[in-house]
Each structure stands twice: as structure tokens, then as C-alpha cells.
Design a protein around this motif. Sequence first.
Motif, short mmCIF file in Angstrom:
data_model
loop_
_atom_site.label_atom_id
_atom_site.label_comp_id
_atom_site.label_asym_id
_atom_site.label_seq_id
_atom_site.Cartn_x
_atom_site.Cartn_y
_atom_site.Cartn_z
N ALA A 257 4.11 9.77 -10.02
CA ALA A 257 3.43 10.03 -11.13
C ALA A 257 2.95 11.23 -11.37
CB ALA A 257 2.70 8.65 -11.36
N LYS A 258 2.32 11.58 -10.43
CA LYS A 258 1.52 13.03 -10.40
C LYS A 258 2.11 14.27 -10.18
CE LYS A 258 -2.73 10.75 -8.82
NZ LYS A 258 -3.78 10.85 -7.85
N HIS A 259 3.59 14.24 -10.24
CA HIS A 259 4.34 15.24 -9.80
C HIS A 259 4.60 16.13 -11.07
CE1 HIS A 259 7.92 17.84 -9.22
NE2 HIS A 259 7.99 17.43 -8.07
N PRO A 260 4.02 17.49 -10.89
CA PRO A 260 3.98 18.42 -12.08
C PRO A 260 5.23 18.68 -12.89
CG PRO A 260 3.98 19.70 -9.80
CD PRO A 260 3.92 18.24 -9.59
N ASN A 261 6.09 18.36 -12.36
CA ASN A 261 7.39 18.69 -13.42
C ASN A 261 7.66 17.46 -14.27
OD1 ASN A 261 7.72 20.91 -12.22
ND2 ASN A 261 9.20 20.34 -10.64
N LEU A 262 7.00 16.32 -14.32
CA LEU A 262 7.23 15.38 -15.13
C LEU A 262 6.23 15.64 -16.28
CD1 LEU A 262 7.02 12.20 -12.46
CD2 LEU A 262 9.10 13.55 -13.82
N THR A 263 6.85 14.88 -17.45
CA THR A 263 5.96 14.87 -18.74
C THR A 263 5.18 13.66 -18.67
OG1 THR A 263 7.64 13.57 -19.84
CG2 THR A 263 8.03 15.79 -19.95
N PRO A 264 4.17 13.70 -19.46
CA PRO A 264 3.24 12.50 -19.61
C PRO A 264 3.88 11.25 -19.79
CG PRO A 264 2.23 14.29 -20.71
CD PRO A 264 3.68 14.79 -20.36
N GLU A 265 5.00 11.32 -20.72
CA GLU A 265 6.21 10.07 -20.86
C GLU A 265 6.66 9.76 -19.80
OE1 GLU A 265 6.11 13.09 -22.68
OE2 GLU A 265 4.98 12.42 -24.58
N GLN A 266 7.27 10.70 -18.89
CA GLN A 266 7.87 10.18 -17.77
C GLN A 266 6.92 9.74 -16.75
OE1 GLN A 266 9.53 14.28 -17.19
NE2 GLN A 266 11.55 13.57 -17.60
N GLN A 267 5.75 10.17 -16.62
CA GLN A 267 4.82 9.58 -15.67
C GLN A 267 4.48 8.38 -15.85
OE1 GLN A 267 1.69 12.72 -15.90
NE2 GLN A 267 2.43 13.86 -14.27
N ALA A 268 4.17 8.24 -17.41
CA ALA A 268 4.02 6.71 -17.74
C ALA A 268 5.04 5.64 -17.39
CB ALA A 268 3.51 6.81 -19.23
N ALA A 269 6.27 6.06 -17.77
CA ALA A 269 7.55 5.44 -17.47
C ALA A 269 7.64 4.85 -16.04
CB ALA A 269 8.89 6.14 -17.83
N ILE A 270 7.09 5.83 -15.21
CA ILE A 270 7.20 5.54 -13.77
C ILE A 270 6.29 4.49 -13.49
CG2 ILE A 270 6.55 6.12 -11.42
CD1 ILE A 270 7.73 8.98 -12.16
N GLU B 43 0.77 -1.28 -0.03
CA GLU B 43 -0.02 -0.01 0.08
C GLU B 43 0.78 1.29 -0.08
OE1 GLU B 43 -2.96 -0.27 3.19
OE2 GLU B 43 -3.87 -2.07 2.62
N LYS B 44 1.78 1.33 0.76
CA LYS B 44 2.85 2.60 0.68
C LYS B 44 3.58 2.66 -0.59
CE LYS B 44 3.74 2.47 5.77
NZ LYS B 44 4.80 2.01 6.65
N MET B 45 3.99 1.34 -1.19
CA MET B 45 4.61 1.49 -2.49
C MET B 45 3.80 2.25 -3.49
SD MET B 45 6.92 -1.93 -2.69
CE MET B 45 6.52 -2.18 -4.43
N ALA B 46 2.51 1.58 -3.43
CA ALA B 46 1.14 2.09 -4.23
C ALA B 46 1.11 3.59 -4.16
CB ALA B 46 0.23 1.40 -4.24
N ALA B 47 1.08 4.22 -2.90
CA ALA B 47 0.67 5.59 -2.61
C ALA B 47 2.12 6.57 -3.07
CB ALA B 47 0.59 5.75 -1.06
N SER B 48 3.44 5.88 -2.91
CA SER B 48 4.39 6.53 -3.40
C SER B 48 4.72 6.76 -4.99
CB SER B 48 5.88 5.68 -2.99
OG SER B 48 5.89 5.94 -1.55
N LEU B 49 4.05 5.49 -5.55
CA LEU B 49 4.00 5.67 -7.15
C LEU B 49 3.11 6.66 -7.46
CD1 LEU B 49 4.40 4.29 -9.92
CD2 LEU B 49 2.64 2.72 -9.15
N GLN B 50 1.87 6.77 -6.89
CA GLN B 50 0.98 7.84 -7.48
C GLN B 50 1.38 9.35 -7.15
OE1 GLN B 50 -2.57 6.67 -5.08
NE2 GLN B 50 -3.43 5.54 -6.60
N THR B 51 2.24 9.40 -5.94
CA THR B 51 2.59 10.68 -5.76
C THR B 51 3.68 11.06 -6.80
OG1 THR B 51 2.25 10.47 -3.57
CG2 THR B 51 4.12 12.01 -4.02
#
Length: 59
Positions: free
Chosen positions: A34-47, A24-32
Motif C-alpha cells: 500500500a505504501k509503494h510510491p508508484n501507486l495512486t492513492p486510489e490504488q493504495q486504498a483498493a489494496i 502478522e506477515k500478511m499485514a506487513a506485506s499489505l503495508q509494504t
Amino acid sequence: MAFNVGVDLSGIEQPANIAAQSIEKMAASLQTMAKHPNLTPEQQAAIIDTFIPVIIEVA
């Protein structure tokens, strides 16, 4: 002649709960991440593409 066989699973329950909490903690970290505003959509998808198989494998 009768045999009663039992299996004590009490030693497995606590580690399983700890593993579930970790997932559950890993999933929450992943969501945080992936939603970082400085990432491109491609970077978010890669994560997401990198970590989802790890989370599924652990589960």
C-alpha cells in the motif's frame, strides 16, 4: 461419585501461533504494497480495502 474432566489443548497452541505469525506477515506485506510510491492513492486504498476483510476474517 466424582468425575474429573480435562481437555488437552496442547495440540491447538502451535497451529494458533503459526496462524498468528502468518497474519502478522500478511499485514506487513499489505503495508509494504500500500505504501509503494508508484501507486495512486486510489490504488493504495483498493489494496487495503481488498485485504483488510481477509485479515479480519482469518483473525
